[in-house]
Design a protein around this motif. Sequence first.
Motif, PDB file in Angstrom:
ATOM      1  N   CYS A  87       0.691  -1.434   0.453  1.00  0.00           N
ATOM      2  CA  CYS A  87       0.143   0.109  -0.184  1.00  0.00           C
ATOM      3  C   CYS A  87       0.801   0.942   0.754  1.00  0.00           C
ATOM      4  O   CYS A  87       0.423   2.621  -0.240  1.00  0.00           O
ATOM      5  CB  CYS A  87      -1.051  -0.127   0.978  1.00  0.00           C
ATOM      6  SG  CYS A  87      -0.195  -0.379   2.717  1.00  0.00           S
ATOM      7  N   CYS A  88       2.216   1.209   0.097  1.00  0.00           N
ATOM      8  CA  CYS A  88       3.291   2.412   0.734  1.00  0.00           C
ATOM      9  C   CYS A  88       3.977   1.408  -1.035  1.00  0.00           C
ATOM     10  O   CYS A  88       5.265   0.484  -0.416  1.00  0.00           O
ATOM     11  CB  CYS A  88       3.693   2.115   1.127  1.00  0.00           C
ATOM     12  SG  CYS A  88       5.290   2.952   1.614  1.00  0.00           S
ATOM     13  N   SER A 140      -1.202   0.171  -6.360  1.00  0.00           N
ATOM     14  CA  SER A 140      -1.205   1.736  -5.536  1.00  0.00           C
ATOM     15  C   SER A 140      -0.624   3.139  -5.742  1.00  0.00           C
ATOM     16  O   SER A 140      -2.057   3.488  -5.712  1.00  0.00           O
ATOM     17  CB  SER A 140      -0.614   0.257  -4.167  1.00  0.00           C
ATOM     18  OG  SER A 140      -1.417   1.713  -3.250  1.00  0.00           O
ATOM     19  N   ASN A 144      -3.373   5.708  -6.398  1.00  0.00           N
ATOM     20  CA  ASN A 144      -3.390   6.523  -5.669  1.00  0.00           C
ATOM     21  C   ASN A 144      -3.494   7.791  -5.545  1.00  0.00           C
ATOM     22  O   ASN A 144      -3.877   9.127  -5.956  1.00  0.00           O
ATOM     23  CB  ASN A 144      -2.197   7.050  -4.733  1.00  0.00           C
ATOM     24  CG  ASN A 144      -1.940   6.200  -3.130  1.00  0.00           C
ATOM     25  OD1 ASN A 144      -3.157   5.843  -2.742  1.00  0.00           O
ATOM     26  ND2 ASN A 144      -1.095   5.104  -2.980  1.00  0.00           N
TER      27      ASN A 144
END
Length: 152
Positions: A87-88, A140, A144
Amino acid sequence: MQIQESNLGEYVQCPSCRTAFTAELPAPSENPAAVVSSPRQEHPWPSDREEPFEDLDAERRELNYPGVPHRGTLILTLGILGLVLSCCPLAGWILGVLAMSLGNDDLRQMALGGMDRSGKGLTQAGKVLGLIAVIVATFSCILNGWIRLKNS
């Protein structure tokens, strides 16, 4: 074993047992098709390159454990962490690429017989998880960016 004349006097390596020797012409009384090997005491390769079986006896090679332990647990852990932290994106990419790179190197060493093969399953699983972590981290990052673009 047959060797080309251009390799006479040079270090060569047996493709099956990986033993290094100097290629020489056979003695007149011997079979002319065979090449006589004379092992040398000094290491023929540059110091940054190691041969996996250089100091190992045949008995240990037959047991499928050449002395270099596998890193399957480490590679699996890197793959799992990469997936969990994807997610990062930066963390997912770094850990995923690390798992894939180490996995490729270790699987190649296992195939050559230079590493303990008992960790092959862990290594393959870690490599696959590393690939999935890179893919998820990429999605992700795209997601984002799309959300930030939509909100601005």
